[in-house]
Design a protein around this motif. Structure first.
Motif, PDB file in Angstrom:
ATOM      1  N   TYR A   1       0.831  -1.196   0.000  1.00 54.80           N
ATOM      2  CA  TYR A   1       0.000   0.000   0.000  1.00 54.80           C
ATOM      3  C   TYR A   1       0.873   1.257   0.000  1.00 54.80           C
ATOM      4  O   TYR A   1       1.930   1.298   0.645  1.00 54.80           O
TER       5      TYR A   1
ATOM      6  N   ASP B   1     -15.229   7.396  -2.296  1.00 43.65           N
ATOM      7  CA  ASP B   1     -13.781   7.615  -2.272  1.00 43.65           C
ATOM      8  C   ASP B   1     -13.021   6.579  -3.092  1.00 43.65           C
ATOM      9  O   ASP B   1     -11.788   6.564  -3.082  1.00 43.65           O
ATOM     10  N   ALA B   2     -13.729   5.707  -3.793  1.00 46.33           N
ATOM     11  CA  ALA B   2     -13.087   4.626  -4.538  1.00 46.33           C
ATOM     12  C   ALA B   2     -13.061   4.930  -6.027  1.00 46.33           C
ATOM     13  O   ALA B   2     -14.058   5.379  -6.598  1.00 46.33           O
TER      14      ALA B   2
ATOM     15  N   TYR C   1      -7.787   4.687  -4.098  1.00 44.96           N
ATOM     16  CA  TYR C   1      -8.782   5.349  -3.268  1.00 44.96           C
ATOM     17  C   TYR C   1      -8.270   6.746  -2.934  1.00 44.96           C
ATOM     18  O   TYR C   1      -7.065   7.002  -2.956  1.00 44.96           O
ATOM     19  N   ARG C   2      -9.209   7.622  -2.614  1.00 39.11           N
ATOM     20  CA  ARG C   2      -8.787   8.956  -2.208  1.00 39.11           C
ATOM     21  C   ARG C   2      -9.732   9.499  -1.142  1.00 39.11           C
ATOM     22  O   ARG C   2     -10.933   9.248  -1.167  1.00 39.11           O
ATOM     23  N   ASP C   3      -9.156  10.227  -0.210  1.00 36.50           N
ATOM     24  CA  ASP C   3      -9.939  10.985   0.759  1.00 36.50           C
ATOM     25  C   ASP C   3      -9.457  12.425   0.649  1.00 36.50           C
ATOM     26  O   ASP C   3      -8.255  12.665   0.442  1.00 36.50           O
TER      27      ASP C   3
ATOM     28  N   PRO D   1      -6.969   7.040   5.482  1.00 40.18           N
ATOM     29  CA  PRO D   1      -6.590   6.116   4.409  1.00 40.18           C
ATOM     30  C   PRO D   1      -7.601   4.977   4.281  1.00 40.18           C
ATOM     31  O   PRO D   1      -8.193   4.543   5.279  1.00 40.18           O
ATOM     32  N   HIS D   2      -7.799   4.484   3.077  1.00 40.47           N
ATOM     33  CA  HIS D   2      -8.680   3.333   2.869  1.00 40.47           C
ATOM     34  C   HIS D   2      -8.057   2.078   3.461  1.00 40.47           C
ATOM     35  O   HIS D   2      -8.744   1.271   4.101  1.00 40.47           O
ATOM     36  N   PHE D   3      -6.750   1.908   3.239  1.00 44.83           N
ATOM     37  CA  PHE D   3      -6.027   0.760   3.790  1.00 44.83           C
ATOM     38  C   PHE D   3      -5.456   1.174   5.140  1.00 44.83           C
ATOM     39  O   PHE D   3      -4.613   2.077   5.224  1.00 44.83           O
ATOM     40  N   SER D   4      -5.908   0.536   6.194  1.00 43.38           N
ATOM     41  CA  SER D   4      -5.529   0.945   7.551  1.00 43.38           C
ATOM     42  C   SER D   4      -4.067   0.627   7.836  1.00 43.38           C
ATOM     43  O   SER D   4      -3.423  -0.148   7.128  1.00 43.38           O
TER      44      SER D   4
ATOM     45  N   ASN E   1      -4.417   6.831  -1.905  1.00 40.13           N
ATOM     46  CA  ASN E   1      -4.133   5.519  -1.321  1.00 40.13           C
ATOM     47  C   ASN E   1      -4.197   4.471  -2.437  1.00 40.13           C
ATOM     48  O   ASN E   1      -5.267   4.250  -3.024  1.00 40.13           O
TER      49      ASN E   1
ATOM     50  N   LYS F   1      -2.891   0.522  -4.139  1.00 36.02           N
ATOM     51  CA  LYS F   1      -2.482  -0.849  -3.833  1.00 36.02           C
ATOM     52  C   LYS F   1      -1.726  -1.419  -5.026  1.00 36.02           C
ATOM     53  O   LYS F   1      -2.210  -1.361  -6.161  1.00 36.02           O
TER      54      LYS F   1
END
Length: 764
Positions: A122, A153-154, A164-166, A179-182, A202, A204
């Motif tokens: 990630y 956000d995907a 993904y984005r925030d 973040p989408h991935f913790s 974010n 992958k």
């Protein structure tokens, strides 16, 4: 020329000061005997003479200062930066209007447990796009200048499941990006970016897929920028109507108006009573009417401002960049900041000889030949051209070319202009204004009611000024005589029609290379002449085998169907498209529809290869390579896992007594090793490194490294986790009993390191 005129202004100003004070101003530089004298010994110069000299020199200083402003060079071009800015001491960006920006990188980290043999799969990037928020809206995110569709956000489409984005608009009090991935290191709920518009990207990485095969694409975003103050929407301002207040940013609203954004920059942006961006001039020090006029003119002309300005930097140059989008110039009048706005005006008075206090009228006919231009190639920022600065058509005035005897052309960039026609019109104004020069008029007391910004007509034929319009730039009254001296700039009324009738021509729009295309290239899609392509372009397969090398059940047959394209046209079933193969180390054949299905039924060597050639009308158009590799299980019993890993809090390695794994291997057996060790430090920072080792026979002999040392590049701060995760493999060099070990050490820092979560050392 501007530099010379500035020197003249300084010298003339100094003469005026000395003359007006009878030499008192020389006190810091000359003998005390000279200071305060009414007559300079040996010269016969009286106080009256000095007063006259002061008046003349002051006028000379004024005209030279105005001329210096009118001929001064523009601020150096500094446009919006498309790429992400990476710097420890990065500038602060502020988005004005609607524009694209690469932003400023504030945090970038790879993290996460190994996923399908990808370490740190990630990636989290926090990028700030604008201070002085909130911004109005985020319009879209872009990779390689192509907009990425999103749902929530995907990302959807090509990057679905991989991106993904925030984002935050930059409210005065914000929550942290999530973040989408913790598990993103050095990031949490306390990491707020109040008043800063920002995105957390974010992604992958997955070795089984081709996303990001070509690397992380160029990223950016289109925003509608920061709010602006508009006095026309301020009911406390004469003629205004609305809730805007200059001293309350919470009342400001979004716009793309050069006048509003200019006065907002002059007022400055404040948070907790501290200036964070802009000049910070009080509203009492601004001629607000001038900025309102600029707003009205820009609205009538359809002119907008858009782009990014940066601080720390030259604030005066930043102000010029904003008002340049409206063909205005900054001027100080009466100790306040105002503007000279280019617009059609009506003359309100005709000056004749009867209005002059004396005959001392100074006229500068035009700029010297060497300083004049008759053509400008305007550059503006084009959305259709990846938001780069591009040239429009040459803007030239034929009569000026004839006047000068040759073409004299310069390139001129408008940093905050994003429209071709606007750029052409501004370039025309630039040329026309360059021919206007100042005039000094000493007038009688009854002329005192005229002031800066008024246009008057000069009917002074004896001075060569018959029927000439001019705009008052400055007014200087004389308290002793009550006369007033005006500095004016000539105004050619016809220039507005000439300038506003201009249109530009945009350069050709380039074809964008999307991230999918780049990943295809990185994945070795073969493209031949005339746009032919083959898919899949390559095919890599690991064949699971027992320690003896015999493939495990379910490995064969392998088959795949190949496709051929000419551009976007599928020609796979075209009778002219044919397929053929050559193979080594395996048994392979073609069959199926149009003989384009490849089937591999066995592998006869440690590695195998099949080359499939696609031809069209007898001419090869592409080759796809299929590669097979045996991966041995080792001995019976499958994988072994050790979860009782201890951490070495010293910077040297120590092996386990006896080792965690023992295997009996035959020569050529393949062994895979992997470790995932989450950890955390206390007291101070620390970082782990590790490697795999083996020895044979088990329990004796020298330890041999399977791989070079792997260091965790991030490490752990007190209370913040990190992870040491990597894999390695080897082939047994000889038959016998093998002992495998994982060792680690603290390679940096002095903190106490402890396991933080589920650790595992796996042999397979």
């Amino acid at each position: 020329m501007s530099k010379t005129l500035r020197k003249v202004a300084v010298i003339a100003g100094a003469v005026a000061l000395v003359a007006a004070t009878g030499g008192a101003a020389l006190g810091a530089f000359a003998p005390a005997a000279l200071a305060g004298t009414a007559t300079i010994a040996g010269t016969g110069i009286t106080a009256a003479t000095l007063t006259t000299v002061a008046t003349i020199a002051s006028v000379a200083s004024t005209v030279a200062s105005i001329a210096a402003q009118m001929t001064a060079k523009k601020p150096p071009a500094r446009g919006t930066i498309n790429q992400v800015i990476i710097s420890r001491e990065a500038v602060s960006p502020c988005i004005i209007g609607r524009t694209y920006s690469g932003g400023v990188l504030r945090h970038d980290v790879g993290y996460g447990a190994t996923l399908k043999k990808v370490k740190n799969p990630y990636r989290g990037q926090v990028i700030v796009y604008s201070v002085g928020g909130p911004c109005q809206a985020l319009e879209g995110i872009y990779l390689d200048y192509a907009q990425i569709p999103v749902s929530g956000d995907a990302a959807t489409g090509y990057y679905s499941g991989f991106l993904y984005r925030d984002y935050r608009r930059g409210l005065w009090s914000e929550t942290a990006l999530v973040p989408h991935f913790s598990g993103m290191p050095r990031w949490g709920s306390a990491y707020k970016l109040s008043s800063k518009a920002a995105i957390l990207w974010n992604g992958k990485f997955d070795k089984d897929g081709k996303r990001f095969a070509s690397g992380w694409p160029t990223s950016g975003a289109v925003w509608q920028g920061v709010m602006g103050y508009d006095a026309r929407q301020d009911s406390s301002f004469p003629g205004g109507s609305g809730s805007h207040r200059a001293a309350d940013e919470a009342t400001w609203t979004y716009n793309e108006d050069p006048g509003s954004q200019a006065i907002s920059y002059v007022l400055g942006r404040y948070r907790n009573s501290k200036k964070t961006f802009g000049a910070g001039l009080p509203v009492d020090g601004i001629i607000v009417d001038d900025f309102v006029t600029l707003s009205n003119v820009c609205a009538a002309n359809g002119w907008k401002v858009g782009g990014v300005i940066y601080e720390p930097g030259d604030r005066w140059a930043n102000l010029k960049r904003i008002i340049d989008a409206g063909a205005a110039k900054p001027l100080w009048r009466g100790g306040k900041l105002g503007l000279k706005v280019n617009m059609p005006r009506v003359s309100i008075y005709t000056v004749t000889d009867a209005d002059l206090a004396d005959d001392d009228v100074e006229v500068t006919a035009m700029q010297p030949w060497a300083s004049r231009l008759n053509g400008i190639r305007p550059k503006y920022r084009s959305e259709a051209n990846k938001w780069e600065y591009v040239q429009s058509d040459l803007v030239s005035i034929p009569t000026y070319v004839t006047e000068d005897g040759e073409e004299k052309i310069e390139e001129r960039q408008w940093d905050l202009v994003q429209d071709k026609d606007q750029a052409a019109q501004l370039a025309a104004y630039e040329l026309l204004d360059s021919r206007e020069m100042p005039i000094i008029l000493p007038c009688k007391p009854h002329m005192r009611h005229f002031g800066p910004g008024d246009m008057i007509t000069l009917d002074l034929p004896e001075h060569g000024l018959a029927g000439l319009d001019a705009i008052i730039m400055t007014r200087r009254p004389d308290p002793g005589t009550m006369n007033v001296t005006f500095t004016l700039a000539t105004e050619t009324t016809a220039k507005h029609d000439i300038a506003l009738g201009r249109t530009g021509t945009a350069p050709p729009t380039p074809a964008l290379t999307a991230g999918e295309d780049k990943d295809d290239i990185a994945s070795e899609i073969v493209r031949g002449a005339d746009g032919f392509s083959v898919a899949p372009a390559s095919w890599v397969k690991a064949i699971s085998c027992a320690s003896s090398g015999a493939p495990n059940a379910g490995q064969f047959p392998l088959s795949t169907t190949f496709y051929a394209f000419q551009g976007a046209l599928d020609i796979s079933e075209d009778p002219l498209t044919t397929y053929s193969i050559t193979s080594t180390g395996c048994t392979a054949s073609l069959g199926g529809a149009n003989n384009r299905v490849l089937t591999i039924s066995s592998i006869t060597a440690e590695t195998a290869r099949v080359d499939l050639t696609v031809s069209y009308d007898g001419t090869p158009i592409g080759v796809s390579s299929v590669q097979l590799t045996k991966v041995r299980d080792g001995v019976a019993g499958g994988a072994q896992t050790d979860t009782s890993i201890s951490i070495r809090n010293a910077n040297t390695y120590v092996h386990s007594n006896g080792g965690p794994f023992t295997r009996t291997l035959e020569a050529g057996n393949f062994v895979s090793l992997s470790v995932n060790l989450p950890y955390m430090t206390s007291g101070s920072a620390g970082a782990l490194a590790g490697k795999f080792c083996y020895r044979t026979p088990a329990g004796s002999g020298a330890w041999i490294d399977v791989n070079d040392e792997v260091q965790d590049a991030y490490g752990s701060l007190p209370g913040e986790p990190s992870v040491l995760s990597f894999s390695a493999s080897m082939t047994a060099p000889a038959s016998g009993d093998y002992e495998f070990d994982f060792v680690n050490r603290r390679y940096s820092g002095a903190g106490t390191i402890a396991v933080n979560g589920d650790a595992s050392f796996v042999l397979s």
